[in-house]
Design a protein around this motif. Sequence first.
Motif, PDB file in Angstrom:
ATOM      1  N   ILE A   1      -4.154   5.337   2.148  1.00  0.00           N
ATOM      2  CA  ILE A   1      -5.357   4.528   1.912  1.00  0.00           C
ATOM      3  C   ILE A   1      -5.296   4.106   0.444  1.00  0.00           C
ATOM      4  N   THR A   2      -5.642   2.866   0.157  1.00  0.00           N
ATOM      5  CA  THR A   2      -5.594   2.403  -1.237  1.00  0.00           C
ATOM      6  C   THR A   2      -6.463   3.300  -2.122  1.00  0.00           C
ATOM      7  N   ALA A   3      -6.018   3.536  -3.340  1.00  0.00           N
ATOM      8  CA  ALA A   3      -6.699   4.465  -4.252  1.00  0.00           C
ATOM      9  C   ALA A   3      -8.181   4.122  -4.420  1.00  0.00           C
ATOM     10  N   ALA A   4      -8.488   2.857  -4.559  1.00  0.00           N
ATOM     11  CA  ALA A   4      -9.881   2.446  -4.771  1.00  0.00           C
ATOM     12  C   ALA A   4     -10.767   2.733  -3.561  1.00  0.00           C
ATOM     13  N   GLU A   5     -10.170   2.924  -2.402  1.00  0.00           N
ATOM     14  CA  GLU A   5     -10.944   3.137  -1.169  1.00  0.00           C
ATOM     15  C   GLU A   5     -10.855   4.563  -0.624  1.00  0.00           C
ATOM     16  N   GLN A   6     -10.182   5.436  -1.348  1.00  0.00           N
ATOM     17  CA  GLN A   6     -10.080   6.823  -0.897  1.00  0.00           C
ATOM     18  C   GLN A   6     -11.414   7.540  -1.054  1.00  0.00           C
TER      19      GLN A   6
ATOM     20  N   ILE B   1       0.838  -1.204   0.000  1.00  0.00           N
ATOM     21  CA  ILE B   1       0.000   0.000   0.000  1.00  0.00           C
ATOM     22  C   ILE B   1       0.868   1.248   0.000  1.00  0.00           C
ATOM     23  N   ARG B   2       1.863   1.292   0.849  1.00  0.00           N
ATOM     24  CA  ARG B   2       2.728   2.477   0.901  1.00  0.00           C
ATOM     25  C   ARG B   2       3.486   2.671  -0.410  1.00  0.00           C
ATOM     26  N   ARG B   3       4.062   1.606  -0.933  1.00  0.00           N
ATOM     27  CA  ARG B   3       4.841   1.729  -2.179  1.00  0.00           C
ATOM     28  C   ARG B   3       3.964   2.249  -3.316  1.00  0.00           C
ATOM     29  N   VAL B   4       2.790   1.653  -3.477  1.00  0.00           N
ATOM     30  CA  VAL B   4       1.908   2.033  -4.590  1.00  0.00           C
ATOM     31  C   VAL B   4       1.338   3.438  -4.402  1.00  0.00           C
ATOM     32  N   GLU B   5       0.765   3.717  -3.247  1.00  0.00           N
ATOM     33  CA  GLU B   5       0.033   4.979  -3.050  1.00  0.00           C
ATOM     34  C   GLU B   5       0.925   6.186  -2.779  1.00  0.00           C
ATOM     35  N   LEU B   6       2.004   5.995  -2.059  1.00  0.00           N
ATOM     36  CA  LEU B   6       2.831   7.143  -1.670  1.00  0.00           C
ATOM     37  C   LEU B   6       4.038   7.358  -2.562  1.00  0.00           C
ATOM     38  N   PHE B   7       4.402   6.344  -3.330  1.00  0.00           N
ATOM     39  CA  PHE B   7       5.579   6.473  -4.173  1.00  0.00           C
ATOM     40  C   PHE B   7       5.228   6.325  -5.648  1.00  0.00           C
ATOM     41  N   GLU B   8       4.777   5.148  -6.058  1.00  0.00           N
ATOM     42  CA  GLU B   8       4.534   4.908  -7.487  1.00  0.00           C
ATOM     43  C   GLU B   8       3.429   5.781  -8.050  1.00  0.00           C
ATOM     44  N   ALA B   9       2.375   6.035  -7.286  1.00  0.00           N
ATOM     45  CA  ALA B   9       1.280   6.891  -7.771  1.00  0.00           C
ATOM     46  C   ALA B   9       1.750   8.330  -8.000  1.00  0.00           C
TER      47      ALA B   9
ATOM     48  N   VAL C   1      12.160   3.572  -5.629  1.00  0.00           N
ATOM     49  CA  VAL C   1      12.822   4.234  -4.507  1.00  0.00           C
ATOM     50  C   VAL C   1      12.286   3.809  -3.143  1.00  0.00           C
ATOM     51  N   TYR C   2      11.154   3.150  -3.109  1.00  0.00           N
ATOM     52  CA  TYR C   2      10.587   2.732  -1.824  1.00  0.00           C
ATOM     53  C   TYR C   2      11.447   1.641  -1.204  1.00  0.00           C
ATOM     54  N   ASP C   3      11.752   1.787   0.069  1.00  0.00           N
ATOM     55  CA  ASP C   3      12.608   0.850   0.789  1.00  0.00           C
ATOM     56  C   ASP C   3      11.770   0.049   1.788  1.00  0.00           C
ATOM     57  N   ASP C   4      11.433  -1.193   1.431  1.00  0.00           N
ATOM     58  CA  ASP C   4      10.622  -2.011   2.339  1.00  0.00           C
ATOM     59  C   ASP C   4      11.445  -2.612   3.485  1.00  0.00           C
ATOM     60  N   LYS C   5      12.707  -2.256   3.547  1.00  0.00           N
ATOM     61  CA  LYS C   5      13.563  -2.700   4.656  1.00  0.00           C
ATOM     62  C   LYS C   5      14.112  -1.508   5.443  1.00  0.00           C
ATOM     63  N   HIS C   6      13.436  -0.374   5.349  1.00  0.00           N
ATOM     64  CA  HIS C   6      13.900   0.825   6.051  1.00  0.00           C
ATOM     65  C   HIS C   6      13.911   0.539   7.554  1.00  0.00           C
TER      66      HIS C   6
END
Length: 149
Positions: free
Chosen positions: A79-84, A20-28, A34-39
């Motif tokens: 929040i996921t795009a479809a549910e905003q 959710i974070r990668r898609v909504e806050l970065f890729e969108a 650039v998203y680091d899932d091991k931050h």
Amino acid sequence: MTYELIAVTDPSDWADFHHIRRVELFEAKGRFGVYDDKHPDDTAAFAHPFLLKQDGRALGTTRLDVFGDGRAAIRLVAITAAEQRKGHGRVLEAMVSSEAERLGVHALLVNAADEAVGFYEKTGWTRFDWDPAELVGIAATCVQMRKLL
């Protein structure tokens, strides 16, 4: 409709949290790769990562960073795009605020994206400069805000 605020510990919840974070806050926003899932901040002692679920389905995320002086910052709210625009953000904000109070927090802080400032103002937040050193990188154009609990 049953909401749950899940403390992220299970591998499948971590996968949903990062997706959710990668898609909504970065890729969108055009930030691919650039998203680091091991931050390390996501698993630090001060961090409380949360996943909002409705009827078992992951809808949103945030991380509550407790500073230990009665203050905490809400980070990377999504929040996921479809549910905003369906009220889920308000539910997430209320549930995280309750969790913060349970942890002894009396002031919540956030670096709000320009497009989210109106949402935060409607849910009781006010503009408040709390740490200008935070306004770097993806937060460079954010508005700092505070909510007293």
